[in-house]
Design a protein around this motif. Structure first.
Motif, short mmCIF file in Angstrom:
data_model
loop_
_atom_site.label_atom_id
_atom_site.label_comp_id
_atom_site.label_asym_id
_atom_site.label_seq_id
_atom_site.Cartn_x
_atom_site.Cartn_y
_atom_site.Cartn_z
N ALA A 1 -0.80 -8.39 -10.00
CA ALA A 1 -0.92 -9.70 -10.63
C ALA A 1 -1.21 -10.78 -9.60
CB ALA A 1 0.36 -10.02 -11.40
N GLU A 2 -0.66 -10.62 -8.37
CA GLU A 2 -0.91 -11.60 -7.32
C GLU A 2 -2.39 -11.67 -6.97
OE1 GLU A 2 1.39 -9.31 -7.25
OE2 GLU A 2 3.28 -10.45 -7.30
N GLU A 3 -3.07 -10.53 -6.98
CA GLU A 3 -4.49 -10.52 -6.68
C GLU A 3 -5.30 -11.23 -7.76
OE1 GLU A 3 -5.44 -6.40 -6.08
OE2 GLU A 3 -5.19 -6.58 -3.90
N ASP A 4 -4.90 -11.10 -9.02
CA ASP A 4 -5.59 -11.81 -10.10
C ASP A 4 -5.49 -13.32 -9.89
OD1 ASP A 4 -6.01 -9.32 -11.08
OD2 ASP A 4 -4.62 -9.48 -12.77
N VAL A 5 -4.33 -13.78 -9.50
CA VAL A 5 -4.14 -15.20 -9.21
C VAL A 5 -5.01 -15.63 -8.04
CG1 VAL A 5 -2.48 -16.97 -8.50
CG2 VAL A 5 -1.81 -15.21 -10.17
N SER B 1 -9.62 -18.63 -5.90
CA SER B 1 -10.86 -18.63 -5.12
C SER B 1 -11.99 -19.29 -5.89
CB SER B 1 -11.26 -17.19 -4.75
OG SER B 1 -10.25 -16.57 -3.98
N ILE B 2 -12.14 -18.93 -7.17
CA ILE B 2 -13.17 -19.54 -8.00
C ILE B 2 -12.89 -21.03 -8.19
CG2 ILE B 2 -14.10 -19.63 -10.34
CD1 ILE B 2 -15.33 -17.39 -8.81
N GLY B 3 -11.61 -21.38 -8.38
CA GLY B 3 -11.25 -22.79 -8.56
C GLY B 3 -11.60 -23.63 -7.35
N TYR B 4 -11.29 -23.15 -6.16
CA TYR B 4 -11.65 -23.88 -4.94
C TYR B 4 -13.16 -23.96 -4.76
CZ TYR B 4 -6.74 -23.64 -3.47
OH TYR B 4 -5.38 -23.77 -3.39
N ALA B 5 -13.86 -22.83 -5.04
CA ALA B 5 -15.31 -22.80 -4.83
C ALA B 5 -16.02 -23.78 -5.75
CB ALA B 5 -15.83 -21.38 -5.07
N ARG B 6 -15.50 -24.00 -6.95
CA ARG B 6 -16.14 -24.91 -7.89
C ARG B 6 -16.02 -26.37 -7.45
NH1 ARG B 6 -14.34 -21.58 -13.30
NH2 ARG B 6 -16.36 -20.55 -13.63
N GLN B 7 -15.13 -26.65 -6.52
CA GLN B 7 -14.97 -28.02 -6.02
C GLN B 7 -15.88 -28.31 -4.83
OE1 GLN B 7 -10.83 -29.48 -5.85
NE2 GLN B 7 -10.21 -27.50 -6.69
N LEU B 8 -16.58 -27.30 -4.33
CA LEU B 8 -17.51 -27.48 -3.22
C LEU B 8 -18.90 -27.76 -3.75
CD1 LEU B 8 -16.36 -24.56 -0.88
CD2 LEU B 8 -15.48 -26.89 -1.01
N GLN B 9 -19.60 -28.68 -3.11
CA GLN B 9 -20.92 -29.09 -3.56
C GLN B 9 -21.97 -28.76 -2.49
OE1 GLN B 9 -20.78 -33.26 -4.50
NE2 GLN B 9 -19.17 -33.02 -6.04
#
Length: 659
Positions: free
Chosen positions: A273-277, A282-290
């Motif tokens: 479950a920790e890996e799913d989080v 990772s996707i959440g942080y990547a979406r904040q990069l432009q």
């Protein structure tokens, strides 16, 4: 005797799995060149064809029981003395006679030449439509008669089952058992199928079954231990393959080159479950990069790099994070993977979403691969991106590439309609020399002048005009696209114009055979990805040849020229008429990010002087240079991967576990 030597080992295969010293490689290359000059020079091929014709003439008019007796005699001599020249002519003549009796098909002289090269272990290039499936029966049948078990390797399950079914009557008449192995077959079905003399399967199926055997055998790969396993019954229960004796690889450039970069991995379920989080973060942080402030693309969008501003922003975002996010190297690596999932991998191009699952689409065949997944967390990152249920990460149990696997066959040969561009690489990696086989009939294929446009809208308008012109004269059209997304775009535009058409890509793979069967009918319009590019024979409806045959319309070029040539090869087959044309734009996926300054300049010139010959030549050269550079990049990556695999096996060789 030859047959006893072939089967003296329980699991025959080549065991020189390390990279040869450079002097050995030079010697092997010189020896293969000498062998090609001795066995494959044109005068020798023609003499062999005449010898086969002479043996065939002696068989004509004989009673069936006498022919069967001649077959038994040839089988005995082949098993005693091997594939010697003196016996090959009579064996080929018997296969030719058997084919005419059972299939109603007689091998042409060029097919005899092709079969002769295959049985000698060469790579042959025959024009598309020249009957490579029938050519392979010569080498497969003769090798099986000599006591070798043969695997005919194709690019997909559809072709494996089709070819095995169509050629089965021929093999049965020769007293040979044939079978096919599909990807979803059970272990018991696989084990039984591999006991046949000739087996049709895909390269992926064959390689995975080999890895399963390696896992089952563990360290019991010595001849003595395998012999003990046979007497105790363990062998029959665990091993699938009869070894790696003789493989005939159809569409050799697709399997041995295009698929060479993809490792084949057998894995078990892992994760937590920790890996799913972690993947979600990772996707959440990547979406904040432009882009281009925080990250930039490398050459051909194959690599992503963080800028200084991106690293600083990531440090701030992960300031209060725990676990792996505390390690700067790990978090940057994870975010770079997530950026690749967001920006490099696109839905309906690299994968599709079906039944709450992310399914990979093979870039070379255009087909869905339901049992394949990306490694290093990329599969899970794309699943987070698409909002589907996450599959557990996998733990690798065994791994190999086609580059290493196919080197292990005792005898390897191959055939394709497009392999002259990669003949040098095939020779270096697999020690296979290419022989060009001339066509049976002169080609009647016409090339219409192509055109390159500044933007996609102009291109699609030209495509529509071309399709309408073909429909008015009743000529069938095959529209080739690079991806599912582009095929759907063309389909929607034709729907608005009221043009009836058929669609063939990974979302409609269940109706593939039906679509291909109707593609040669009068006035038919078929839109297809490269699913229609290999192994498909589009039959023309009576009267269509008089209208010009099938017209192939290429709307985008692929990563390598061979895929385009395969698509072109769907028309004007076996001496029939046909034509093809390229209609491209500088907004196509292949060139849109290639030398952007030059791209903008050429688009201005195309808008200003769209019909100027010099401008069209420059645009065409620019497009081809992008394709050539991408081919060169892939070739260098394959060479580096092979070198890395050799180095890894050398460093782990003391354990005895090479996979």
């Amino acid at each position: 005797m030859y047959a006893l030597q072939t089967r003296s080992v329980q699991y025959p295969q080549r065991t020189d799995w390390h990279e040869d010293p450079w002097l050995v490689r030079v010697w092997d290359r010189c020896a293969s060149l000498l062998q090609r000059w001795i066995h494959m020079r044109e005068s020798r091929q023609i003499a062999f064809v005449r010898a086969v014709a002479l043996q065939e003439a002696r068989l004509q008019g004989l009673a069936p029981d006498i022919i069967q007796q001649a077959l038994s005699d040839v089988r005995l001599r082949l098993r005693r003395e091997g594939l010697q020249q003196v016996h090959l002519a009579q064996a080929f003549a018997l296969v030719r006679v058997a084919s005419q009796l059972t299939l109603g098909l007689r091998h042409h002289d060029v097919q005899i030449r092709g079969g002769y090269a295959l049985v000698q272990g060469f790579l042959i290039e025959m024009n598309t439509g020249e009957g490579k499936t029938l050519t392979a029966t010569l080498a497969a049948a003769v090798a099986a008669l000599s006591g070798r078990q043969v695997q005919v390797v194709t690019v997909n399950d559809y072709l494996a089952q089709r070819d095995a079914t169509e050629m089965r009557p021929l093999y049965q008449w020769l007293g040979l058992r044939t079978a096919w192995v599909l990807e979803d077959a059970s272990p018991a079905e696989r084990r039984q199928a591999y006991q046949a003399d000739i087996v049709y399967c895909t390269g992926k199926t064959l390689t995975f079954d080999y890895l399963k055997d390696r896992i089952a055998l563990e360290d019991r790969v010595s001849p003595l231990k395998m012999l003990l396993d046979m007497y105790t019954g363990r062998w029959q229960q665990q091993v699938l393959l009869p070894g790696l004796q003789f493989a005939i690889v159809d569409e050799v450039d697709s399997i041995l080159i295009d698929e060479a970069r993809t490792p084949l991995i057998i894995s078990s379920q892992g994760g937590s479950a920790e890996e799913d989080v972690f993947y979600s973060q990772s996707i959440g942080y990547a979406r904040q990069l432009q882009q281009p402030i925080h990250f930039q693309f490398g050459e051909n969008r194959q690599q992503i790099d963080l800028t200084l501003a991106g690293r600083q922003l990531l440090d701030r975002l992960a300031e209060n994070a725990e676990g792996l996010w505390c390690n700067r190297f790990r978090r940057e690596e994870a975010v770079l993977q997530a950026l690749s999932a967001l920006h490099r991998f696109q839905c309906d191009i690299h994968y599709i979403v079906r039944d709450d699952k992310v399914l990979i689409v093979d870039e070379h065949t255009g087909r869905v691969m339901p049992d394949r997944s990306w490694e290093k967390g990329m599969q899970q990152l794309i699943e987070v991106k698409e909002g589907v249920t996450l599959t557990p990460p996998r733990v690798t149990l065994a791994k190999i590439s086609f580059q290493l696997f196919f080197r292990r066959f005792l005898l390897l040969s191959g055939m394709s309609g497009t392999c002259k561009e990669i003949a040098g690489e095939i020779s270096r990696v697999y020690n296979l020399r290419m022989v060009r086989i001339p066509p049976h009939r002169p080609s009647r294929r016409l090339q219409y002048p192509g055109k390159t446009y500044a933007d996609a809208e102009q291109k699609w308008q030209a495509v529509e005009a071309c399709i309408l012109a073909c429909q008015q004269r009743g000529q069938p059209v095959l529209v080739g696209t690079r991806s599912i997304l582009t095929a759907d775009i063309v389909s929607k535009r034709l729907q608005k114009l009221g043009i009836e058409h058929q669609l063939l890509h990974a979302r409609q793979d269940e109706t593939e055979a039906e679509v291909i069967a109707q593609a040669g009918q009068r006035g038919r319009v078929t839109i297809a990805t490269n699913m229609a590019g290999r192994g498909t024979d589009i039959k023309l409806e009576p009267g269509v040849a008089e209208l010009g045959g099938l017209h192939v319309l290429i709307t985008e070029l692929h990563d390598n020229q061979r895929i385009d040539r395969q698509l072109i090869g769907r028309c004007a087959r076996q001496g029939e008429p046909g034509s093809w044309q390229e209609i491209l734009s500088l907004e196509d996926e292949l060139v849109v990010n290639w030398l952007p300054g030059l791209n903008r300049l050429l688009r201005i010139l195309l808008r200003t002087l769209p019909d100027n010959t010099c401008v069209q030549f420059l645009a065409r050269s620019y497009y081809r240079s992008a394709q050539w550079m991408l081919e060169r990049l892939h070739r260098r990556i394959r060479a580096k991967l092979l070198k890395a695999e050799f180095n890894l096996r050398r460093s782990l060789s003391f354990t005895g576990k090479m996979e």
